[in-house]
Design an enzyme around this catalytic site. Structure first.
Site, PDB file in Angstrom:
ATOM      1  N   ARG A   1       2.626  -6.859   9.146  1.00 33.34           N
ATOM      2  CA  ARG A   1       1.941  -5.757   9.835  1.00 33.34           C
ATOM      3  C   ARG A   1       2.444  -5.590  11.273  1.00 33.34           C
ATOM      4  O   ARG A   1       2.529  -4.473  11.779  1.00 33.34           O
ATOM      5  CB  ARG A   1       0.430  -5.994   9.800  1.00 33.34           C
TER       6      ARG A   1
ATOM      7  N   THR B   1      -5.534  -7.721  10.465  1.00 32.83           N
ATOM      8  CA  THR B   1      -5.853  -6.509   9.697  1.00 32.83           C
ATOM      9  C   THR B   1      -5.206  -5.238  10.252  1.00 32.83           C
ATOM     10  O   THR B   1      -4.564  -4.489   9.513  1.00 32.83           O
ATOM     11  CB  THR B   1      -7.379  -6.316   9.623  1.00 32.83           C
TER      12      THR B   1
ATOM     13  N   GLU C   1      -9.418 -10.318  -8.144  1.00 27.64           N
ATOM     14  CA  GLU C   1      -8.528  -9.178  -7.903  1.00 27.64           C
ATOM     15  C   GLU C   1      -7.321  -9.195  -8.843  1.00 27.64           C
ATOM     16  O   GLU C   1      -6.884  -8.135  -9.306  1.00 27.64           O
ATOM     17  CB  GLU C   1      -8.081  -9.186  -6.430  1.00 27.64           C
TER      18      GLU C   1
ATOM     19  N   PHE D   1     -15.775   3.269   7.102  1.00 31.88           N
ATOM     20  CA  PHE D   1     -14.359   3.527   6.852  1.00 31.88           C
ATOM     21  C   PHE D   1     -14.011   3.596   5.368  1.00 31.88           C
ATOM     22  O   PHE D   1     -12.857   3.833   5.003  1.00 31.88           O
ATOM     23  CB  PHE D   1     -13.490   2.453   7.541  1.00 31.88           C
TER      24      PHE D   1
ATOM     25  N   TYR E   1     -12.488  -2.877  -3.642  1.00 33.89           N
ATOM     26  CA  TYR E   1     -13.090  -2.926  -2.307  1.00 33.89           C
ATOM     27  C   TYR E   1     -14.614  -2.942  -2.388  1.00 33.89           C
ATOM     28  O   TYR E   1     -15.288  -2.332  -1.565  1.00 33.89           O
ATOM     29  CB  TYR E   1     -12.603  -1.735  -1.474  1.00 33.89           C
TER      30      TYR E   1
ATOM     31  N   HIS F   1      -2.094  -5.497   1.313  1.00 32.65           N
ATOM     32  CA  HIS F   1      -3.368  -6.179   1.048  1.00 32.65           C
ATOM     33  C   HIS F   1      -3.034  -7.570   0.545  1.00 32.65           C
ATOM     34  O   HIS F   1      -2.058  -7.752  -0.178  1.00 32.65           O
ATOM     35  CB  HIS F   1      -4.160  -5.440  -0.041  1.00 32.65           C
TER      36      HIS F   1
ATOM     37  N   LYS G   1       0.823  -1.205   0.000  1.00 35.13           N
ATOM     38  CA  LYS G   1       0.000   0.000   0.000  1.00 35.13           C
ATOM     39  C   LYS G   1       0.866   1.269   0.000  1.00 35.13           C
ATOM     40  O   LYS G   1       2.081   1.202   0.234  1.00 35.13           O
ATOM     41  CB  LYS G   1      -0.935  -0.042   1.215  1.00 35.13           C
TER      42      LYS G   1
ATOM     43  N   ASN H   1      -1.883  -0.055   7.093  1.00 35.85           N
ATOM     44  CA  ASN H   1      -1.479  -1.423   7.440  1.00 35.85           C
ATOM     45  C   ASN H   1      -0.658  -2.122   6.361  1.00 35.85           C
ATOM     46  O   ASN H   1      -0.597  -3.350   6.315  1.00 35.85           O
ATOM     47  CB  ASN H   1      -2.694  -2.244   7.868  1.00 35.85           C
TER      48      ASN H   1
ATOM     49  N   ARG I   1      -1.651 -14.470   3.689  1.00 33.69           N
ATOM     50  CA  ARG I   1      -2.415 -13.844   4.780  1.00 33.69           C
ATOM     51  C   ARG I   1      -1.720 -14.096   6.116  1.00 33.69           C
ATOM     52  O   ARG I   1      -1.690 -13.234   6.988  1.00 33.69           O
ATOM     53  CB  ARG I   1      -3.855 -14.399   4.825  1.00 33.69           C
TER      54      ARG I   1
HETATM   55  P1  DAT Z   1      -7.813  -7.068   5.302  1.00 38.42           P
HETATM   56  O1  DAT Z   1      -7.006  -5.977   4.654  1.00 38.42           O
HETATM   57  O2  DAT Z   1      -7.085  -7.679   6.470  1.00 38.42           O
HETATM   58  O3  DAT Z   1      -8.325  -8.094   4.325  1.00 38.42           O
HETATM   59  P2  DAT Z   1     -10.523  -6.029   5.311  1.00 38.42           P
HETATM   60  O4  DAT Z   1     -10.699  -6.622   3.951  1.00 38.42           O
HETATM   61  O5  DAT Z   1     -11.547  -6.384   6.335  1.00 38.42           O
HETATM   62  O6  DAT Z   1      -9.100  -6.369   5.921  1.00 38.42           O
HETATM   63  O7  DAT Z   1     -10.520  -4.441   5.185  1.00 38.42           O
HETATM   64  C1  DAT Z   1      -9.846  -3.803   4.110  1.00 38.42           C
HETATM   65  C2  DAT Z   1      -9.092  -2.627   4.655  1.00 38.42           C
HETATM   66  O8  DAT Z   1      -9.986  -1.649   5.161  1.00 38.42           O
HETATM   67  C3  DAT Z   1      -8.171  -2.977   5.824  1.00 38.42           C
HETATM   68  O9  DAT Z   1      -6.898  -3.376   5.372  1.00 38.42           O
HETATM   69  C4  DAT Z   1      -8.140  -1.700   6.620  1.00 38.42           C
HETATM   70  C5  DAT Z   1      -9.493  -1.079   6.353  1.00 38.42           C
HETATM   71  N1  DAT Z   1     -10.453  -1.372   7.430  1.00 38.42           N
HETATM   72  C6  DAT Z   1     -11.135  -2.515   7.627  1.00 38.42           C
HETATM   73  N2  DAT Z   1     -11.942  -2.453   8.671  1.00 38.42           N
HETATM   74  C7  DAT Z   1     -11.788  -1.210   9.177  1.00 38.42           C
HETATM   75  C8  DAT Z   1     -12.342  -0.508  10.274  1.00 38.42           C
HETATM   76  N3  DAT Z   1     -13.269  -1.071  11.071  1.00 38.42           N
HETATM   77  N4  DAT Z   1     -11.916   0.762  10.488  1.00 38.42           N
HETATM   78  C9  DAT Z   1     -10.997   1.341   9.687  1.00 38.42           C
HETATM   79  N5  DAT Z   1     -10.442   0.740   8.611  1.00 38.42           N
HETATM   80  C10 DAT Z   1     -10.828  -0.519   8.356  1.00 38.42           C
HETATM   81 MG    MG Z   2      -9.687  -7.954   2.762  1.00 41.57          MG
END
Ligand code: DAT
Ligand code: MG
Length: 156
Positions: free
Chosen positions: A104, A93, A128, A59, A51, A117, A11, A114, A87
């Site tokens: 991370r 996350t 993706e 968020f 996304y 991805h 990222k 973080n 992962r």
């Molecule tokens: P990951 O990246 O571990 O697959 P995710 O797909 O649930 O996590 O979410 C995508 C991204 O969005 C994640 O890297 C950070 C952000 N994110 C997720 N949940 C969040 C939250 N509750 N508050 C703020 N940012 C969030």
């Molecule tokens: Mg994800």
């Protein structure tokens, strides 16, 4: 055993902080193979596709602002159980929850910034990878170390 490909994004925070080499190395040193890699700018349109499951969440706007703010590096990584394996290397996350030894956990202190991805299932990986790479940008090739990185049992 699934021999598969997954999408990894380093990222904007990872690129800006000069951590591309370290992060690529985390995936590379497991023996998994990089079959695609590029520096690129994520557009709002691409963010919405990538996304799609998060559109409308609280968020989401902040996430898109962050992801489109500066270039990222997209990687296609191949290996046995590559989705799950990547992962595992990434950690939880939010960096604040990720344990030491994970990307991370070792490189970040933030929730949202973080660093990486990684696709979360074989189906997401396929979808993706198609968003970030043209078929001809994913390169099939052999390495001498393949024979020492996995065997027929791992290829399933
Ligand atoms: P990951 O990246 O571990 O697959 P995710 O797909 O649930 O996590 O979410 C995508 C991204 O969005 C994640 O890297 C950070 C952000 N994110 C997720 N949940 C969040 C939250 N509750 N508050 C703020 N940012 C969030
Ligand atoms: Mg994800």
């Amino acid at each position: 055993m699934a021999f598969e490909r997954t999408l990894i994004l380093i990222k904007p925070d990872g690129v800006q902080r000069g951590l591309v080499g370290d992060i690529v190395g985390r995936f590379e040193r497991t023996g998994m193979k990089i079959v695609g890699m590029k520096l690129m700018q994520m557009t709002e349109q691409l963010a919405a596709q990538h996304y799609k499951d998060h559109v409308g969440k609280g968020f989401y706007a902040g996430l898109v602002k962050f992801m489109t703010s500066s270039p990222l590096v997209a990687l296609a990584v191949e290996g046995p159980k590559a989705v799950e394996n990547c992962r595992k290397l990434m950690g939880k996350t939010f960096c604040t929850d990720a344990v030491a030894g994970t990307i991370r956990g070792d490189f970040g202190v933030s929730r949202g910034l973080n660093l990486v991805h990684g696709s979360d299932s074989a189906e997401s990986a396929k979808r993706e990878l198609g968003l970030f790479f043209k078929p001809e940008e994913l390169i099939e090739y052999s390495r001498a170390i393949d024979a020492w990185s996995w065997n027929d049992e791992d290829k399933g």
